[in-house]
Write an enzyme that holds these catalytic residues in place. Sequence first.
Site, short mmCIF file in Angstrom:
data_model
loop_
_atom_site.label_atom_id
_atom_site.label_comp_id
_atom_site.label_asym_id
_atom_site.label_seq_id
_atom_site.Cartn_x
_atom_site.Cartn_y
_atom_site.Cartn_z
N GLY A 195 0.80 -1.22 0.00
CA GLY A 195 0.00 0.00 0.00
C GLY A 195 0.83 1.27 0.00
N THR A 196 2.11 1.15 -0.35
CA THR A 196 3.02 2.28 -0.35
C THR A 196 2.53 3.44 -1.22
OG1 THR A 196 4.66 0.51 -0.49
CG2 THR A 196 5.50 2.78 -0.49
N TRP B 247 -0.36 4.26 -2.36
CA TRP B 247 -1.56 4.90 -1.81
C TRP B 247 -1.20 5.77 -0.61
CZ3 TRP B 247 -6.26 1.74 0.50
CH2 TRP B 247 -7.37 2.57 0.58
N HIS C 168 11.34 1.54 2.12
CA HIS C 168 10.93 0.16 2.42
C HIS C 168 11.84 -0.43 3.49
CE1 HIS C 168 7.89 -0.16 -0.59
NE2 HIS C 168 8.69 -0.16 -1.64
N ARG D 12 -0.09 -5.20 5.27
CA ARG D 12 -1.14 -5.83 4.46
C ARG D 12 -1.09 -7.32 4.69
NH1 ARG D 12 -1.45 -5.29 -2.22
NH2 ARG D 12 -3.69 -5.67 -2.35
N TYR E 280 -3.73 -1.95 5.31
CA TYR E 280 -4.30 -1.69 3.98
C TYR E 280 -5.80 -2.00 3.96
CZ TYR E 280 -4.75 -2.20 -1.15
OH TYR E 280 -5.13 -2.09 -2.47
P1 PAP Z 1 5.37 -0.50 -4.05
O1 PAP Z 1 5.84 -1.17 -2.81
O2 PAP Z 1 6.08 -0.96 -5.28
O3 PAP Z 1 5.31 0.98 -3.93
P2 PAP Z 1 2.64 -0.71 -3.34
O4 PAP Z 1 2.05 0.58 -3.72
O5 PAP Z 1 2.98 -0.91 -1.92
O6 PAP Z 1 3.87 -1.01 -4.28
O7 PAP Z 1 1.67 -1.88 -3.70
C1 PAP Z 1 0.93 -1.93 -4.88
C2 PAP Z 1 -0.46 -2.38 -4.49
O8 PAP Z 1 -1.19 -1.25 -3.98
C3 PAP Z 1 -1.23 -2.89 -5.69
O9 PAP Z 1 -2.03 -3.93 -5.16
P3 PAP Z 1 -2.62 -5.12 -6.07
O10 PAP Z 1 -1.49 -5.67 -6.87
O11 PAP Z 1 -3.19 -6.10 -5.11
O12 PAP Z 1 -3.66 -4.49 -6.92
C4 PAP Z 1 -2.03 -1.68 -6.10
O13 PAP Z 1 -3.16 -1.97 -6.84
C5 PAP Z 1 -2.38 -1.08 -4.74
N1 PAP Z 1 -2.71 0.34 -4.83
C6 PAP Z 1 -2.01 1.30 -5.47
N2 PAP Z 1 -2.63 2.48 -5.35
C7 PAP Z 1 -3.74 2.26 -4.63
C8 PAP Z 1 -4.82 3.10 -4.19
N3 PAP Z 1 -4.85 4.39 -4.47
N4 PAP Z 1 -5.80 2.54 -3.46
C9 PAP Z 1 -5.78 1.22 -3.16
N5 PAP Z 1 -4.80 0.38 -3.56
C10 PAP Z 1 -3.80 0.89 -4.29
#
Ligand code: PAP
Length: 343
Positions: A94-95, A97, A156, A176, A238
């Site tokens: 959820g980073t 977001w 991270h 999460r 999350y």
């Molecule tokens: P990162 O560690 O590479 O930054 P990170 O953002 O933590 O990634 O995780 C991505 C997940 O957050 C994705 O989940 P999924 O593969 O299960 O779909 C992504 O869809 C989800 N995500 C990104 N932005 C949002 C948002 N605004 N609201 C809810 N979930 C989100």
Amino acid sequence: MATPPYSPKQGPIPFADTHGDTNLVSSPEQREEQEHADLISALPSASAADSPVKLRRYQGFWLADLFLPAAINLRHRFEPRCDDVIVASFPKCGTTWLNALTFATMARAAYPPAGADHPLLRLNPHQCLPFLEGLFQGGREAELEALPSPRVMNTHMPLPIVPWAVPGCRVVYICRDPKDMVVSWWHFFRRLRPQLPFNSVFESTCHGPMPYGPVWDHVLGYWRAATARPDKVLFLRYEELLRDPAGHVRRLAGFLGTPFSAAEEASGTVDSIVKLCSFGHLKGLDANKIGRMHPLLPIPRDALFRNGASGDWVNHMTPEMASRLDDIVAEKMRGTGFTFSDL
Ligand code: PAP
């Protein structure tokens, strides 16, 4: 603790506006690699499953070789300011977001969330916050020094690598369900290596090594810090954020010492932040649809916005796999008081 001479202009400002879009990973910097070569070569090493990435165990965690000098320097050299905010997470929890929500909440005076020129309308959330290990890896610490306060930064790294963060700064952490983290991780890296077997990510999570892992120790470190210093660490989940984003944005603002005023509540600021940062909205923006993460991580940006829901693990794991991972997590967490089960 650092004192000015940093710029007196009010932070946070979108990092990419001042330092370009090279925040995620920098080219290796020879000076730092040489500086710590003896220490690094003495650390236990391993390969991540089905990946060319070499990992080394430092402070109890597996880190990509590329980030080792950064981790050491981050641990010893970073000069926190008491008004710094660190957004921390294990990858894929959820980073993106939380980066967006924290930036939008902290910068709401300079950038009203319903405004037509909000930075999140033209920048990926990761471009708004400096990524600590990416900058330290490139020997670019000075760019952090130049940022006006309050700064908001992303990492991270587990808590032992950023020990100055608590109680020196404020930390917002998101965890999460590890089952969904595994699924998200697999889909993300599959964009780089289409043949990556789901099972190899699953097994790495269960038994390691995995970059930044073990995930349970990562979570536990920040959770214990949040339990001891709830004024310094806000521990989020999350799944709870999905259930009540507005309630959590209010919590976040209160934790950051800037609760929403009656006027802001009346004008719908909270809802504007939630809407601005919502999965559906961010996913549709060119800033998040076009381009790649970074030349050294050439994964399309849209990979950060895949599904945005909880519970997708049911579509990827057998019930046996799920209960195996649940059992491992329960065993690792036994006696700590922490559980993912109230998800
Ligand atoms: P990162 O560690 O590479 O930054 P990170 O953002 O933590 O990634 O995780 C991505 C997940 O957050 C994705 O989940 P999924 O593969 O299960 O779909 C992504 O869809 C989800 N995500 C990104 N932005 C949002 C948002 N605004 N609201 C809810 N979930 C989100």
